[in-house]
Motif scaffolding. Structure first.
Motif, mmCIF file in Angstrom:
data_model
loop_
_atom_site.group_PDB
_atom_site.id
_atom_site.type_symbol
_atom_site.label_atom_id
_atom_site.label_comp_id
_atom_site.label_asym_id
_atom_site.label_seq_id
_atom_site.Cartn_x
_atom_site.Cartn_y
_atom_site.Cartn_z
ATOM 1 N N PHE B 9 0.842 -1.196 0.000
ATOM 2 C CA PHE B 9 0.000 0.000 0.000
ATOM 3 C C PHE B 9 0.871 1.238 0.000
ATOM 4 O O PHE B 9 0.600 2.203 -0.716
ATOM 5 C CB PHE B 9 -0.922 0.015 1.221
ATOM 6 C CG PHE B 9 -1.667 1.321 1.354
ATOM 7 C CD1 PHE B 9 -1.175 2.345 2.176
ATOM 8 C CD2 PHE B 9 -2.829 1.550 0.643
ATOM 9 C CE1 PHE B 9 -1.841 3.553 2.269
ATOM 10 C CE2 PHE B 9 -3.494 2.766 0.737
ATOM 11 C CZ PHE B 9 -3.001 3.771 1.553
ATOM 12 N N GLU B 10 1.969 1.228 0.774
ATOM 13 C CA GLU B 10 2.802 2.425 0.907
ATOM 14 C C GLU B 10 3.425 2.809 -0.434
ATOM 15 O O GLU B 10 3.481 3.980 -0.801
ATOM 16 C CB GLU B 10 3.889 2.194 1.959
ATOM 17 C CG GLU B 10 4.733 3.446 2.193
ATOM 18 C CD GLU B 10 5.621 3.324 3.415
ATOM 19 O OE1 GLU B 10 5.468 2.332 4.175
ATOM 20 O OE2 GLU B 10 6.470 4.209 3.625
ATOM 21 N N TYR B 13 0.739 4.258 -2.567
ATOM 22 C CA TYR B 13 0.341 5.556 -2.019
ATOM 23 C C TYR B 13 1.352 6.638 -2.402
ATOM 24 O O TYR B 13 0.979 7.723 -2.858
ATOM 25 C CB TYR B 13 0.220 5.423 -0.494
ATOM 26 C CG TYR B 13 0.211 6.715 0.265
ATOM 27 C CD1 TYR B 13 1.327 7.126 1.008
ATOM 28 C CD2 TYR B 13 -0.917 7.534 0.269
ATOM 29 C CE1 TYR B 13 1.310 8.313 1.712
ATOM 30 C CE2 TYR B 13 -0.929 8.723 0.975
ATOM 31 C CZ TYR B 13 0.184 9.105 1.701
ATOM 32 O OH TYR B 13 0.171 10.278 2.404
ATOM 33 N N ARG B 14 2.639 6.336 -2.217
ATOM 34 C CA ARG B 14 3.662 7.345 -2.508
ATOM 35 C C ARG B 14 3.694 7.681 -3.992
ATOM 36 O O ARG B 14 3.915 8.812 -4.391
ATOM 37 C CB ARG B 14 5.041 6.834 -2.083
ATOM 38 C CG ARG B 14 5.204 6.771 -0.597
ATOM 39 C CD ARG B 14 6.667 6.656 -0.197
ATOM 40 N NE ARG B 14 6.750 6.604 1.258
ATOM 41 C CZ ARG B 14 6.541 7.641 2.070
ATOM 42 N NH1 ARG B 14 6.258 8.822 1.559
ATOM 43 N NH2 ARG B 14 6.599 7.504 3.373
ATOM 44 N N HIS B 17 0.010 9.607 -4.769
ATOM 45 C CA HIS B 17 -0.439 10.772 -3.995
ATOM 46 C C HIS B 17 -0.297 12.088 -4.763
ATOM 47 O O HIS B 17 -1.254 12.873 -4.834
ATOM 48 C CB HIS B 17 0.307 10.844 -2.658
ATOM 49 C CG HIS B 17 -0.191 11.943 -1.772
ATOM 50 N ND1 HIS B 17 0.235 13.256 -1.882
ATOM 51 C CD2 HIS B 17 -1.101 11.925 -0.756
ATOM 52 C CE1 HIS B 17 -0.384 14.000 -0.983
ATOM 53 N NE2 HIS B 17 -1.200 13.228 -0.291
ATOM 54 N N PRO B 18 0.877 12.362 -5.358
ATOM 55 C CA PRO B 18 0.994 13.652 -6.062
ATOM 56 C C PRO B 18 -0.039 13.796 -7.176
ATOM 57 O O PRO B 18 -0.640 14.863 -7.358
ATOM 58 C CB PRO B 18 2.422 13.621 -6.631
ATOM 59 C CG PRO B 18 3.143 12.610 -5.830
ATOM 60 C CD PRO B 18 2.135 11.589 -5.432
ATOM 61 N N ARG B 19 -0.253 12.720 -7.861
ATOM 62 C CA ARG B 19 -1.191 12.778 -8.992
ATOM 63 C C ARG B 19 -2.608 13.016 -8.493
ATOM 64 O O ARG B 19 -3.359 13.830 -9.063
ATOM 65 C CB ARG B 19 -1.122 11.465 -9.769
ATOM 66 C CG ARG B 19 -1.600 11.546 -11.190
ATOM 67 C CD ARG B 19 -1.477 10.181 -11.872
ATOM 68 N NE ARG B 19 -0.104 9.783 -12.071
ATOM 69 C CZ ARG B 19 0.614 10.112 -13.134
ATOM 70 N NH1 ARG B 19 0.080 10.851 -14.086
ATOM 71 N NH2 ARG B 19 1.857 9.698 -13.258
ATOM 72 N N VAL B 21 -3.648 14.359 -5.572
ATOM 73 C CA VAL B 21 -3.829 15.696 -4.994
ATOM 74 C C VAL B 21 -3.872 16.749 -6.095
ATOM 75 O O VAL B 21 -4.710 17.657 -6.084
ATOM 76 C CB VAL B 21 -2.691 16.015 -3.994
ATOM 77 C CG1 VAL B 21 -2.728 17.484 -3.596
ATOM 78 C CG2 VAL B 21 -2.819 15.135 -2.767
ATOM 79 N N PHE B 42 -7.431 7.803 0.260
ATOM 80 C CA PHE B 42 -6.374 6.838 0.567
ATOM 81 C C PHE B 42 -6.681 6.077 1.856
ATOM 82 O O PHE B 42 -6.414 4.873 1.953
ATOM 83 C CB PHE B 42 -5.020 7.552 0.689
ATOM 84 C CG PHE B 42 -4.380 7.845 -0.644
ATOM 85 C CD1 PHE B 42 -4.091 9.146 -1.016
ATOM 86 C CD2 PHE B 42 -4.057 6.823 -1.523
ATOM 87 C CE1 PHE B 42 -3.507 9.418 -2.252
ATOM 88 C CE2 PHE B 42 -3.472 7.085 -2.758
ATOM 89 C CZ PHE B 42 -3.202 8.390 -3.123
#
Lengths: 586, 166
Positions: B9-10, B13-14, B17-19, B21, B42
């Motif tokens: 998941f991490e 997520y990493r 996340h930028p995409r 947001v 998330f």
């Protein structure tokens, strides 16, 4: 020049905010799970506490109609609130304790078939026992109801649940209604079935993404308008699809000489897009001419849509027009005073609300006069007072809203199936009942799904017509029932119900949806069970026409073959439509 | 792009996340709403990671949740602004790409969302449709309309737009 992809890549490479540590997400997810558990535990404690409170209050004189009552809470008869009423005459008849709330023909004692209540065995308690674990059903929390006039799904489902709990629940087990988000929430394991609510994109999404299949969760209802609802193994729609209704309406109009056709649709709505696709296919098949197809969702071109339509259909150049619009959009369209069709302007059930004729009347919009709406189910809930926020009180649910009635019917079918499955019902046994039982909400109307796809459980349609009148009469309904209103309203009048002569045709229509495989069914008023392979019984004789009960003369388009009710009038001429789309070419 | 077989998941997520947001920021025009929507999406994905990671389009699901959160919180924020008689907060978009996004922001909401999900979130048209709750053909139409609307020139298939100077 700016390259959008390059610009996007630059944004991603230079994020607006740094990526927060994942621990924050983990903590948030834990809080989310804990809140869910608390809600479930809290609901259980609340139900138990209120049940105890109600029992105590009953012992000291009653809680009164305004007190909060939780679904599943046993209510002594003397405290029963003004809940569900069923119109039986020109005046509202209060539902008295001990009296059947069903009109004759729908109470299981005659034609009608809603006999599950009688079929619960002698050991089945007829009163909710708060010590028993409830049977849990669900509605989607995300269900949108953009206007109260269009649909009040949750209120209707609550009314149905309250009603059946008053009659003893599922063999003494209260029916618990929970709201969960199909999109966001984990659906509790204890939920055995779901009532689909109309015009709910989340419901369609869940059907399309096989969420119900993944969970093994039967979902009854929805509005039946979109094809995806008929293509899921776990969805049991009670309505007729927009695609089928379009074919039926076109078929009806072409049978009356219509050759040029137009459609007004909303490209932002799935049911509307499917209607226009069906429209093009079927007009081509019957050799009709499409004069215009306007999409009112074309932003910035609203005026153009009306102008285009006027240019195409003014002067009676369009024989038939179909409005595949929601009630608010349809109302706005009608306010543009579009040209009327030469044969008929018809609409899908989304337009069949109380608010549309009201708007037409108040704006003296003569363009509304004679507009019809096709709907795929016989309304059975004549007049209900719904509970707001579980407080039994006041207000009328919108009468005459086809989608509201569809929701009521969906809830009713689901609960009846729970009763059939018995007190140890689970998702699997509920599904088994839904797959093998024919439900008859009215004489000669059958809902049945079986194992075929598409699940066109209801392939018929009825036609209602709007008459904009300047009198104080409310003329007619599916039962040919009459009453008067003090207000001056435009009215939806008349209905076309399935006829007794249609019994063999039901089998044909059902068989068509099995892609040519003929199925026969047996139903009687005592045990509405479908027994595959049995011979079809002789169709029942239509009841004799009662004398005309007075009131404004009925239009010759109004037909009803329902069981007679007081103050009913009807025309002996029977008519019904079934989906012509099944007929094989050639 | 979705969840790779070996992703935790991490890692997912990493990477996403930028995409997410940025996409929500472009849709909503408010960084706080965008962050809130992304965080909530998330968190819910993590809460049901077993199911989400096995989906054909976990990104589509996540964007769908984020859009719903955005819609709900956005309505509330708008009401609060009305009540407090505050004006609409200024959009916060990184300056280097501001020109293109200035133009995109002038699109009607549905077209704007479709463009952002298609080009920033890099979802397929089908995934965009699932996230927005509409059919793929509706998305194709919306994107075509967006190009026309923005286009005072035609967009080629790579999504290049010519924004007139001056």
């Amino acid at each position: 020049m700016v390259d959008l992809r390059t610009a996007a890549a630059q944004l991603i490479e230079n994020p607006v905010v740094p990526v927060p540590p994942v621990e924050g997400v983990v903590a948030r997810a834990r809080r989310y799970r804990a809140a869910r558990v608390r809600r479930q535990a809290g609901a259980g404690v609340l139900i138990l506490a209120l049940a105890v409170t109600a029992v105590v209050r009953a012992g000291i004189g009653g809680s009164g109609p305004d007190s909060l009552r939780v679904v599943g809470d046993p209510v002594p008869p003397e405290e029963r609130p003004a809940g569900v009423h069923v119109d039986r005459s020109t005046t509202t008849t209060p539902w008295l304790p001990g009296q059947s709330p069903f009109p004759p023909g729908l109470d299981g004692t005659g034609d009608g078939g809603w006999d599950s209540l009688r079929s619960r065995g002698p050991d089945c308690p007829m009163k909710v026992d708060p010590r028993l674990r409830p049977v849990t059903i669900m509605v989607n929390k995300d269900a949108r109801a953009p206007s109260a006039d269009e649909v009040e799904p949750l209120a209707v489902v609550k009314s149905v649940v309250d009603y059946y709990n008053f009659l003893g629940g599922i063999c003494g087990r209260a029916i618990e209604l929970v709201e969960r988000s199909l999109l966001d929430d984990v659906i509790p394991k204890r939920v055995v079935g779901l009532v689909g609510t109309p015009l709910d994109p989340a419901f369609d999404w869940a059907a399309k993404t096989k969420l119900f299949d993944d969970l093994g969760l039967p979902a009854v209802g929805g509005d039946g308008l979109t094809n995806v609802q008929h293509e899921s193994r776990l969805v049991y729609p009670v309505g007729t699809s927009a695609e089928a209704l379009t074919r039926i309406a076109l078929d009806w109009a072409s049978g009356r000489g219509a050759r040029s056709f137009a459609i007004v649709y909303d490209g932002g709505e799935a049911f509307s897009r499917e209607a226009v696709e069906s429209f093009h296919r079927y007009t081509s098949r019957i050799g009709g001419t499409v004069r215009e197809a306007v999409d009112v969702s074309d932003r910035g071109t609203e005026v153009t849509a009306a102008e285009r339509f006027r240019a195409a259909c003014d002067g009676g150049r369009c024989d038939f027009v179909l409005l595949a619009l929601r009630s608010d959009t349809g109302d706005k369209w009608l306010q543009t005073r579009p040209p009327t069709a030469r044969v008929e302007t018809a609409a899908l059930p989304t337009l069949l609300t109380g608010g549309v004729p009201e708007s037409c009347f108040r704006t003296r919009n003569e363009r509304c006069d004679g507009i019809t709406a096709w709907t795929g189910f016989t309304p059975w809930f004549r007049h209900i007072e719904h509970a707001q926020d579980l407080r039994p009180s006041d207000l009328d649910v919108t009468e005459g809203s086809a989608l509201t009635e569809a929701t009521g019917l969906s809830a009713r079918v689901l609960v009846e199936a729970l009763l059939q499955a018995g007190p140890k019902v689970d998702r699997k046994s509920l599904r088994s009942v839904l797959e093998t039982t024919a439900f008859s909400p009215a004489p000669d109307v059958v809902l049945q799904w079986g194992s075929r796809l598409p699940r066109a459980g209801n392939p018929i349609a009825q036609r209602w017509r709007m008459d904009v009148e300047g009198t104080a009469a409310w003329a007619g309904d599916a039962q040919g029932h009459t009453r008067t209103h003090a207000d001056e309203w435009a009215t939806w009048t008349g209905a076309v119900a399935a006829g007794a002569q249609g019994v063999p045709s039901f089998a044909e229509a059902l068989g068509a949806y099995g892609q040519g495989e003929m199925r026969v069914w047996v139903t009687d008023s005592a045990t509405p069970q479908w027994k595959k392979g049995e011979a079809l019984p002789s169709p029942p004789s239509p009841p004799p026409s009662p004398p005309h009960a007075g009131g404004p003369p009925m239009s010759p388009d109004v037909h009803s073959l329902r069981t007679p009710l007081p103050d009913k009038w009807w025309s002996p001429e029977g008519d019904w439509r079934r989906d012509p789309g099944w007929a094989a070419d050639g | 792009m979705g969840v790779n077989a070996t992703d935790t998941f991490e890692e997912w997520y990493r990477r996403e996340h930028p995409r997410l947001v940025t996409s929500m920021l472009l849709v909503a025009g408010n960084i706080h709403l965008a962050q809130e929507a992304a965080d909530e999406a998330f968190a819910r994905a993590l809460a049901r990671w077993d199911r989400v990671s096995a989906m054909a389009s976990p990104n589509g699901w996540t964007y769908r949740v984020a859009l719903n959160v955005l819609r709900r919180r956005g309505r509330r924020a708008a009401r609060e602004r009305e009540l407090l008689a505050r004006g609409r907060p200024p959009d916060e978009v990184p300056a280097p790409a501001g020109e293109a996004w200035d133009v995109v922001r002038r699109l009607p909401p549905r077209q704007r969302t479709a463009v952002v999900l298609r080009y920033v979130a890099d979802l397929t048209e089908e995934q965009v449709g699932a996230a927005m709750g509409v059919s793929r053909s509706t998305i194709s139409s919306a994107l075509a309309d967006a190009r026309r609307t923005l286009g005072r020139m035609l967009a080629d298939e790579d999504g290049k737009l010519e924004v007139p100077c001056g």
